[in-house]
Scaffold this motif. Structure first.
Motif, PDB file in Angstrom:
ATOM      1  N   PRO A 195      -8.888 -34.107  -5.196  1.00  0.00           N
ATOM      2  CA  PRO A 195      -7.655 -33.352  -5.411  1.00  0.00           C
ATOM      3  C   PRO A 195      -7.002 -32.957  -4.089  1.00  0.00           C
ATOM      4  O   PRO A 195      -7.666 -32.814  -3.055  1.00  0.00           O
ATOM      5  CB  PRO A 195      -8.109 -32.114  -6.184  1.00  0.00           C
ATOM      6  CG  PRO A 195      -9.427 -32.476  -6.770  1.00  0.00           C
ATOM      7  CD  PRO A 195     -10.050 -33.430  -5.805  1.00  0.00           C
ATOM      8  N   TYR A 196      -5.682 -32.744  -4.172  1.00  0.00           N
ATOM      9  CA  TYR A 196      -4.885 -32.415  -2.993  1.00  0.00           C
ATOM     10  C   TYR A 196      -3.775 -31.459  -3.399  1.00  0.00           C
ATOM     11  O   TYR A 196      -3.214 -31.559  -4.490  1.00  0.00           O
ATOM     12  CB  TYR A 196      -4.276 -33.682  -2.399  1.00  0.00           C
ATOM     13  CG  TYR A 196      -3.139 -33.435  -1.414  1.00  0.00           C
ATOM     14  CD1 TYR A 196      -3.403 -33.232  -0.064  1.00  0.00           C
ATOM     15  CD2 TYR A 196      -1.819 -33.387  -1.849  1.00  0.00           C
ATOM     16  CE1 TYR A 196      -2.371 -33.004   0.832  1.00  0.00           C
ATOM     17  CE2 TYR A 196      -0.773 -33.163  -0.954  1.00  0.00           C
ATOM     18  CZ  TYR A 196      -1.056 -32.967   0.380  1.00  0.00           C
ATOM     19  OH  TYR A 196      -0.045 -32.736   1.264  1.00  0.00           O
ATOM     20  N   GLU A 197      -3.455 -30.523  -2.496  1.00  0.00           N
ATOM     21  CA  GLU A 197      -2.296 -29.662  -2.702  1.00  0.00           C
ATOM     22  C   GLU A 197      -1.699 -29.328  -1.342  1.00  0.00           C
ATOM     23  O   GLU A 197      -2.425 -29.164  -0.367  1.00  0.00           O
ATOM     24  CB  GLU A 197      -2.680 -28.379  -3.441  1.00  0.00           C
ATOM     25  CG  GLU A 197      -1.488 -27.531  -3.857  1.00  0.00           C
ATOM     26  CD  GLU A 197      -1.859 -26.404  -4.807  1.00  0.00           C
ATOM     27  OE1 GLU A 197      -0.967 -25.576  -5.104  1.00  0.00           O
ATOM     28  OE2 GLU A 197      -3.033 -26.348  -5.236  1.00  0.00           O
TER      29      GLU A 197
ATOM     30  N   ARG B 209     -12.424 -26.158  -8.993  1.00  0.00           N
ATOM     31  CA  ARG B 209     -12.855 -27.534  -9.221  1.00  0.00           C
ATOM     32  C   ARG B 209     -14.235 -27.756  -8.594  1.00  0.00           C
ATOM     33  O   ARG B 209     -14.492 -27.313  -7.486  1.00  0.00           O
ATOM     34  CB  ARG B 209     -11.861 -28.522  -8.612  1.00  0.00           C
ATOM     35  CG  ARG B 209     -10.408 -28.285  -9.028  1.00  0.00           C
ATOM     36  CD  ARG B 209      -9.514 -29.347  -8.409  1.00  0.00           C
ATOM     37  NE  ARG B 209      -8.107 -29.047  -8.596  1.00  0.00           N
ATOM     38  CZ  ARG B 209      -7.306 -28.553  -7.643  1.00  0.00           C
ATOM     39  NH1 ARG B 209      -7.793 -28.318  -6.423  1.00  0.00           N
ATOM     40  NH2 ARG B 209      -6.034 -28.301  -7.898  1.00  0.00           N
TER      41      ARG B 209
ATOM     42  N   THR C 231     -13.668 -27.063   0.455  1.00  0.00           N
ATOM     43  CA  THR C 231     -12.218 -27.143   0.556  1.00  0.00           C
ATOM     44  C   THR C 231     -11.856 -27.403   2.007  1.00  0.00           C
ATOM     45  O   THR C 231     -12.142 -26.584   2.889  1.00  0.00           O
ATOM     46  CB  THR C 231     -11.549 -25.846   0.074  1.00  0.00           C
ATOM     47  OG1 THR C 231     -12.003 -25.537  -1.245  1.00  0.00           O
ATOM     48  CG2 THR C 231     -10.030 -26.009   0.062  1.00  0.00           C
TER      49      THR C 231
ATOM     50  N   SER D 206      -7.477 -22.301  -6.886  1.00  0.00           N
ATOM     51  CA  SER D 206      -7.456 -23.499  -7.729  1.00  0.00           C
ATOM     52  C   SER D 206      -8.459 -24.538  -7.230  1.00  0.00           C
ATOM     53  O   SER D 206      -9.172 -25.168  -8.019  1.00  0.00           O
ATOM     54  CB  SER D 206      -6.051 -24.107  -7.754  1.00  0.00           C
ATOM     55  OG  SER D 206      -5.129 -23.213  -8.353  1.00  0.00           O
ATOM     56  N   ALA D 207      -8.496 -24.716  -5.902  1.00  0.00           N
ATOM     57  CA  ALA D 207      -9.431 -25.682  -5.329  1.00  0.00           C
ATOM     58  C   ALA D 207     -10.874 -25.281  -5.610  1.00  0.00           C
ATOM     59  O   ALA D 207     -11.716 -26.132  -5.937  1.00  0.00           O
ATOM     60  CB  ALA D 207      -9.193 -25.802  -3.826  1.00  0.00           C
TER      61      ALA D 207
ATOM     62  N   SER E 102     -12.004 -31.073  -1.961  1.00  0.00           N
ATOM     63  CA  SER E 102     -10.555 -31.190  -2.097  1.00  0.00           C
ATOM     64  C   SER E 102      -9.897 -30.923  -0.752  1.00  0.00           C
ATOM     65  O   SER E 102     -10.511 -30.348   0.159  1.00  0.00           O
ATOM     66  CB  SER E 102     -10.025 -30.217  -3.144  1.00  0.00           C
ATOM     67  OG  SER E 102     -10.309 -28.880  -2.785  1.00  0.00           O
TER      68      SER E 102
END
Length: 534
Positions: free
Chosen positions: A495-497, A516, A452, A512-513, A520
């Motif tokens: 993925p990205y947030e 996966r 991450t 959440s990261a 991310s």
């Protein structure tokens, strides 16, 4: 004689010495060095820049305990790797850089050949602990032995081997290799002197540096035996997690300095006593260290500070020798009370902004326990270096001390993820530092590393801007426009947030990261400007 070429013998020699991964970008000057690599079983990781190769090797070494190895081309490949080598030297990280060099009869002639330097070997020597030039096929084995003996020595660091283009393709030749001398053990008489001084002292303080990383349990036992608070430098964090005697705070802080200067005996274990740990505010003064007993494998280090008793030996061996000499039961010296008082004062001293960032780090630790947290030079890392108690020995490392190379975090985290694929890896980088090495994330994509990448986005060099303001300098040059990290993540296919600075929000996004099974990006936008996410 052998049927192997020198390049094939190089790969075989690396494998024989336990190398299982190399980081490098092939070029026409290293083609022969790659001969045999594909069939060797050694993993090859391709960064996007040679500086990335060096920082990946650094992160790999810190996470695995084995040397990180980089293959780079002649000239620009090597110069691009010098910065990581310098960082590795400052932090005593084992690294081997193997490069090409121009043909033998052209060296130093200034003909203008491709990738030519005036004296590449001399340049490498300014940073590497040793730099070996393989002028003949029979030079390879002794060069490998000297390079590994040095980079894996009791005080490790970067080493370099260069192989000329006209030598790399020749048939290899075996040559006799000198054996590495055995490690130095603590002097028994000196151990007795140190034990006597420790027994007579009433207010001991232990200073633990990166050299103590291999002896966490012994360090705890010694601290308990002496009832002594343990102050940990940046590279020692995680050795005493949540222990009553821990002081996971910078010895540059006034409160920690007060603890040290109030001691009647200071025991320094594997710490170079460098100013980026002990005088980061550049006061020009180190904390007073009464009755200093210093343990280090390097005689040069032992000579750099006034010391009452110097012990030249490995920290773990010295701790074992002291435990065998000191009485079994502690003579209570209110060590836990002194440590608790110092922790509280240090936490208060770092101020509200840094305390808020330490709370974020604590939320990350609670969400992803036992993680490798690899940092760049950015505000949460500065905060953690001042005060943060990590839960994994050797699991908190960054480039914000020592040489202080910006752009370290992303590639070093990738190297750590390659070294220990079962460990959770979190990279913390600022938007400014991330732009030094952002493309390296694609190497994490190539190898599907579960990392991450937490990007602290203050839209510029926030810490530098504050430093300029503090001394009355008009701020300029501190506002490089960051990229759209959402679009960047999309281009990487990961993925990205985006979240705010709220620790609970960060923890939820990090969870959440981690759910996966892929790399991310988690952006922490501290400006408060959070456009709606689709």
């Amino acid at each position: 004689m052998t049927n192997q070429t020198l390049g094939e013998a190089l790969v075989a020699g690396l494998k024989q010495r336990g190398v299982s991964c190399v980081f490098g970008i092939p070029g026409v000057h290293t083609v022969e060095l790659y001969r045999g690599l594909a069939a060797s079983g050694i993993r090859h990781v391709t960064p996007r820049h040679e500086q990335g190769a060096g920082f990946m090797a650094d992160g790999y070494a810190r996470a695995s305990g084995k040397p990180g190895v980089a293959f780079v081309i002649t000239g620009p490949g090597l110069t691009n790797t010098l910065t990581p080598m310098a960082q590795a030297r400052a932090d005593s990280v084992p690294m081997l850089v193997v490069s090409g060099v121009n043909e033998t009869d052209t060296l130093g002639q200034g003909y203008g050949h491709l990738h030519e330097l005036p004296d590449q070997h001399a340049l490498a020597k300014t940073v590497a602990l040793v730099s070996e030039h393989v002028s003949l096929p029979g030079d390879l084995d002794p060069a490998l032995e000297r390079a590994f003996a040095t980079c894996c020595s009791e005080r490790p660091g970067p080493t370099h081997i260069q192989i000329p283009l006209d030598v790399a393709g020749h048939a290899a030749e075996r040559a006799p290799v000198a054996k590495t001398p055995p490690s130095r053990t603590p002097d028994g008489d000196v151990i007795q002197q140190a034990a006597a001084q420790l027994l007579a002292a009433k207010r001991i303080v232990i200073l633990a540096g990166g050299g103590a990383k291999t002896g966490a349990e012994g360090l705890k036992a010694l601290a308990e035996r002496l009832d002594s608070p343990v102050v940990q430098t940046v590279n020692a964090r995680g050795l005493m997690h949540d222990h009553p005697l821990t002081v996971p705070a910078s010895p540059s802080l006034k409160s920690v300095r007060a603890l040290i200067e109030d001691a009647d005996c200071v025991l320094a274990l594997g710490t170079e006593l460098g100013p980026t740990d002990y005088d980061m505010y550049a006061t020009g003064k180190m904390p007073m260290m009464p009755g200093l007993i210093r343990v280090d494998v390097c005689p040069d280090q032992l000579a750099r500070h006034d010391t009452k008793i110097a012990i030249q030996a490995r920290t773990d061996q010295t701790i074992s020798a002291l435990l065998a000499t000191l009485p079994d039961r502690p003579d209570q010296r209110d060590g836990a009370g002194r440590a608790e008082k110092t922790r509280a004062a240090a936490y208060e001293e770092i101020g509200p902004d840094y305390r808020a960032q330490v709370e974020i780090l604590a939320a990350m630790r609670a969400t992803v326990p036992n993680a490798l947290i690899v940092g760049d030079s950015t505000q949460p890392i500065y905060a953690g270096n001042l005060y943060y108690d990590h839960d994994r020995p050797g699991g908190w490392f960054n480039a914000a001390t020592g040489y202080g190379a910006l752009g370290y975090g992303i590639p070093a985290a990738i190297g750590a993820g390659i070294a220990d694929p079962q460990a959770p890896v979190i990279c913390i980088a600022g938007d400014g530092g991330a732009q030094f090495s952002l493309p390296e994330i694609m190497a994490a994509v190539d190898h599907n590393l579960h990392i991450t990448f937490v990007l602290w986005n203050n839209h510029g060099y926030g810490e530098i801007a504050t430093s300029m303001q503090d001394v009355g300098v008009e701020v300029i040059g501190c506002d490089p426009t960051p990229p759209d990290f959402a679009a960047t993540a999309a281009s990487f296919g990961i993925p990205y947030e985006r979240v705010s600075q709220n620790p609970a929000e960060i923890a939820a996004a990090l969870a959440s990261a981690r759910a996966r099974n892929c790399p991310s990006i988690l952006e922490i936008d501290i400006t408060g400007d959070r456009p709606d996410q689709e």
